[in-house]
Design an enzyme around this catalytic site. Structure first.
Site, mmCIF file in Angstrom:
data_model
loop_
_atom_site.group_PDB
_atom_site.id
_atom_site.type_symbol
_atom_site.label_atom_id
_atom_site.label_comp_id
_atom_site.label_asym_id
_atom_site.label_seq_id
_atom_site.Cartn_x
_atom_site.Cartn_y
_atom_site.Cartn_z
ATOM 1 N N HIS A 75 11.169 22.205 74.639
ATOM 2 C CA HIS A 75 11.556 21.790 73.350
ATOM 3 C C HIS A 75 12.148 22.756 72.376
ATOM 4 O O HIS A 75 12.867 22.384 71.608
ATOM 5 C CB HIS A 75 10.359 20.932 72.324
ATOM 6 N N SER A 185 7.383 28.430 69.207
ATOM 7 C CA SER A 185 7.113 27.898 70.418
ATOM 8 C C SER A 185 7.368 28.725 71.617
ATOM 9 O O SER A 185 8.155 29.529 71.328
ATOM 10 C CB SER A 185 7.589 26.681 70.412
#
Length: 486
Positions: A75, A185
């Site tokens: 992502h 992330s």
């Protein structure tokens, strides 16, 4: 849940945790491997498939794992147009190429194009799944800066959970008790100088709950891409029900003390299709005992859903069950395989949405992205039909006879389609008597048609929508100009 993207800190731990003096890591070695990622992305629009969203800048984290590879979350780089990386002691940004992306487990591998990026770098190696109540550190980059952020925490749970990036797939996760802000992330979780997880999402309900992708999932991804392409996870393709109800066990003739779960559904085209049966009582998988709640022992710390064993498989590998069927225990063995049937239910990235227009009426194959965009549009009247078929397309075996449902989800107003509102949000069944089993069917039939009229028949609707073929073609040209579809 929420992705850890473009935040200030990857993990910030509550003050009530003790100092973890037992956790020792060579931080200089670690920070030479951790990478800051800057991404410029542009998503495709499902509701307006001829257009794209604006360019968005975001950042993430990754780390070197050997052979010049940078591991990060899928992502972080999804829909990317341009990706750059930098390490802690560098002032220049280096362009990277995306080698592999696995949207079903939210992992990706990148490689910097300039060898200078790797100067004085180190690689991190993968460790095993950490024990509960053991400490670790998580390393990442705060947004807008080039300083490495280091935080500490405790492993609080091991379980199967949904990966929000695809919104469909569930894999093993490590839960970490932490006050987690949306952050970088892809940051590595380190224990004893080895990577034991990758930060990737946080819970939106509750406090101090964050999740790591464990090395078990990472290793599966890395092995999958060894042949140069990513194939994806296999699917068992069954539904089950626990066996806590003593009366049900007696009615089914299950011997006293025999643990297991009942099979309630066999999905078409799944690995178990043709081998397991509804009503089977599964007692073991690959030699591991299945409990009445459908779990197996992962390690001394945790029990997880028995399908976690299937998650370890690759296409073509054997799945072995011990099954109580017709009053006796039997062995059932079959090969694991992927289920492309599930693909339309996953969030889509990196590719445009195909569509067809007939007199300003817009058709697409049903997908999770289209469903989400349609539900936000506000014009959802009468949409229960394809909502149901989306949810039960696989379970009801609809996919055995057709590739996808094609739906009329929107119209661009024009006199030629002024009487078509009744048919909005319905599944297209046929055109001029020819069945529509995919968007390709619709495009082919329209292109080849020489009929004066187009007869559009919708599912469970007796009266068709009739349109003059030549008028729709002329109208489409005007509509493309008026609505900016060119």
């Amino acid at each position: 849940m929420q992705f850890l993207k473009s935040g200030l800190i990857v993990l910030v731990f509550s003050l009530h945790f003790p100092l973890f003096s037992e956790e020792k890591s060579d931080f200089d070695h670690v920070r030479k491997a951790v990478v800051q990622i800057k991404v410029y992305s542009q998503a495709f629009s499902a509701f307006t498939p001829w257009a794209t969203d604006g360019v968005r800048a975001s950042s993430g984290t990754g780390f070197l794992i050997g052979n010049k590879r940078i591991l990060t979350n899928a992502h972080v780089i999804s829909n990317a147009k341009y990706v750059q990386v930098q390490r802690y002691n560098q002032t220049e940004w280096y362009r990277v190429k995306i080698l592999h992306v696995a949207h079903d487990c939210d992992l990706a591998v990148l490689e910097a194009e300039d060898p200078e990026f790797y100067k004085d770098s180190t690689d991190l190696s993968l460790g095993e799944i950490p024990e509960l109540n053991s400490s670790l550190i998580v390393v990442g980059y705060p947004i807008g800066g080039n300083k490495v952020s280091v935080t500490r925490g405790i492993v609080s749970r091991k379980e199967q959970s949904k990966y929000e990036h695809s919104s469909v797939d569930s894999h093993l996760v490590l839960q970490v008790d932490a006050a987690i802000n949306p952050g970088n992330s892809g940051g590595p979780a380190i224990q004893n100088n080895k990577v034991v997880g990758v930060a990737f999402q946080v819970a939106t309900k509750g406090e101090n709950i964050g999740y790591l992708i464990p090395t078990k999932v990472i290793r599966h991804f890395l092995k999958d891409i060894e042949d140069g392409k990513y194939d994806g996870y296999v699917e068992l393709g069954i539904g089950t029900f626990n066996s806590f109800n003593t009366s049900l066990r007696k009615v089914k003739g299950i011997p006293e003390g025999l643990e297991g779960v009942f099979v309630t559904r066999i999905l078409p085209n799944g690995s178990a299709d043709g081998y397991l049966k509804e009503g089977d009582y599964l007692t073991e998988i690959d030699g591991l005992a299945i409990g009445r709640n459908g779990t197996i022992t992962l390690d001394k710390d945790a029990r997880v859903d028995f399908t976690e064993t299937v998650d370890d498989k690759y296409s073509g590998e054997s799945i072995r069950f011990k099954v109580f069927r017709n009053g006796k225990l039997i062995d059932v063995e079959f090969k694991a395989k992927r289920m492309p049937d599930f693909d339309f239910m996953r969030n889509r990235y990196d590719t445009a949405f195909d569509y067809s227009m007939i007199g300003g009426l817009l058709f697409q194959e049903m997908s999770r992205d289209l469903l989400g965009a349609w539900s936000r549009s506000g014009n959802t009247s009468g949409g229960s039909q394809f909502l149901y078929r989306y949810d039960y397309f696989i379970e009801d075996g609809i996919g055995r006879t057709k590739k996808a449902d094609v739906v009329l989800y929107r119209k661009l107003a024009h006199p030629v389609n002024s009487s078509s509102d009744y048919f909005l949000n319905l599944v297209l069944e046929s055109v001029n008597g020819e069945p529509i089993n995919s968007l390709a069917d619709l495009k082919r039939i329209i292109a080849d048609s020489k009929s004066k009229f187009l007869k559009l028949k919708f599912l469970n609707i007796d009266l068709p929508l009739i349109m003059d073929r030549e008028e729709t073609q002329k109208a489409d040209s005007q509509i493309r100009s008026t609505y900016g579809l060119e």
